[in-house]
Design a protein around this motif. Structure first.
Motif: not given
Length: 435
Positions: A264-272, A279-284, A295-299, A321-327
């Motif tokens: 729902a967060a991803r649908r509500t967020a502005r694309p890009g 939202a995608i990180l929460h999905e992952a 599905e987790a790795h794909r996200s 940033d990339e470091a945050y996503i890696n964590t």
């Protein structure tokens, strides 16, 4: 209705506690489901136990440290002589604290005076005061109420990073009450701006409440924030808070709900936007908790791809940033059992984290320790875990303590390894114990 004689028999383990009684007492004590969870856990742990042993689910002690911090068992603390939380008539406030129950650490509401008497005064810091009503003269002194409350919020975020929320949440609650009063007395643009700021205060209060282990308050504040965001009409704000609700749902044991909220967060967020990535990180992570590795790795790959072309937004996700996503991915890798890669990710995150993020360092240390334990390196895990215990003691962070509880269980078979006994004793020293 449960009369006093029944309560006495429950406390003395002379009669079994029916589940409906646990539900009623949990509701009466505002225990946020803690009593019901303990009832279910005790029944699942010992499905054929006699009624006395089930009733004694409150009174187990940890073998690493038999000396209790408190003078009473948690059954007495929770129920008290009249079925109230430690006689609430005498203690107007309770605090949610970590307590050792049958070898696990759970967060339970306890009268603040009992926590003070236990010697764990730092855990008693958070009480929820009733905000004093602001007077018209106080309103008149504010040249710019929006800037005033926005500056206060920034200061509290910075302070939380250093000392944790137990000392900051009472102040936030007070300022939230004043902000709401000011907003109700305003009209037009001022009222709209103050409501948007109040929404962020509610979200922040939910985050602080979650970090001290008060799940009921966390859900309540976050739900209020989501309601207010719809009134404000700011889709970015709504998307962000939906993401927080997703995170809260996963962290409190409801990953399927978390996945739905993240979508729902991803649908509500502005694309890009960076909000879409969050939202995608929460999905992952929801997928990871559910054991859905593909599905987790794909996200996570999608999040990295979007980051390179995401719009620059100074308000939402400027820290992304990339470091945050890696964590974030390291945490999911640990949930999926890939401890080697998770440990490497957390080690990198700890090395890059600025010193001012004291509480976050404790979270990363605890997660890294758990990952290293998963690889079989008990000595390193115990050493890192002991560092995290010190920060947990300073901040009272439930996120740290819950990770350390998992580490404690993981290291139990390696009790003779170097440093393990020291870690377990240090952890026992910062939580409340039943007598």
């Amino acid at each position: 209705m449960i009369d006093r004689s029944h309560l006495g028999r429950f406390e003395r383990a002379e009669r079994p506690v029916p589940r409906q009684a646990a539900v009623a007492l949990d509701d009466a004590l505002d225990a946020a489901g803690a009593l019901v969870r303990l009832w279910d856990w005790a029944g699942n742990e010992h499905p054929h136990a006699d009624t006395a042993s089930v009733s004694r689910a409150w009174t187990g002690a940890h073998g690493a440290n038999e000396r209790p911090h408190g003078a009473k068992d948690l059954g007495t603390l929770a129920f008290g002589p009249l079925g109230k939380a430690g006689s609430v008539d005498d203690d107007a406030d309770t605090v949610v604290v970590p307590a050792r129950i049958r070898g696990r650490i759970l967060f339970v509401p306890v009268p603040r005076r009992v926590v003070l008497a236990s010697g764990l005064a730092g855990l008693a810091a958070t009480a929820f005061p009733v905000p004093a009503a602001a007077t018209p003269s106080e309103f008149a002194d504010m040249a710019s109420p929006v800037e005033h409350f926005a500056r206060l919020r920034r200061v509290m975020i910075q302070t939380d990073n250093l000392i944790g929320p137990r000392h900051v949440l009472p102040a936030l609650e007070q300022h939230l009450g004043s902000l709401a009063a000011r907003r109700r007395a305003s009209r037009g643009t001022d009222a709209a701006e103050l409501l948007a700021l109040e929404t962020r205060y509610e979200e922040l209060a939910g985050w602080f409440a979650q970090d001290i282990g008060n799940e009921r308050a966390a859900h309540g504040h976050t739900a209020k924030a989501l309601d207010a965001s719809h009134i404000v009409g700011d889709s970015d704000l709504t998307a962000y808070i939906l993401g927080r609700k997703a995170q809260l749902a996963v962290d409190t044991g409801y990953p399927t709900d978390g996945l739905g909220l993240a979508c729902a967060a991803r649908r509500t967020a502005r694309p890009g936007s960076r909000l879409e990535i969050i939202a995608i990180l929460h999905e992952a992570h929801s997928h990871a908790i559910l054991g859905e590795a593909t599905e987790a790795h794909r996200s996570y790959e999608r999040a990295f791809a979007l980051l390179g072309r995401a719009d620059a937004d100074g308000t939402w996700g400027s820290w992304l940033d990339e470091a945050y996503i890696n964590t974030a991915r390291a945490r999911s890798l640990a949930a999926l059992g890939d401890y080697e890669r998770a440990a490497a990710g957390f080690d990198s995150a700890i090395a890059a984290l600025p010193p001012m993020y004291r509480r976050d360092r404790g979270v990363y240390l605890a997660r890294a320790a758990r990952a290293h334990a998963g690889t079989g390196n008990a000595t390193l895990a115990a050493r890192i875990g002991t560092q995290a215990v010190g920060i947990a003691a300073e901040t009272g962070s439930a996120r740290i303590i819950r990770q350390l509880d998992g580490l404690d269980q993981a290291l139990a078979p390696a009790a003779s390894e170097a440093g393990v006994a020291e870690f377990r004793a240090a952890l026992d020293h910062i939580v409340l114990h039943p007598a």
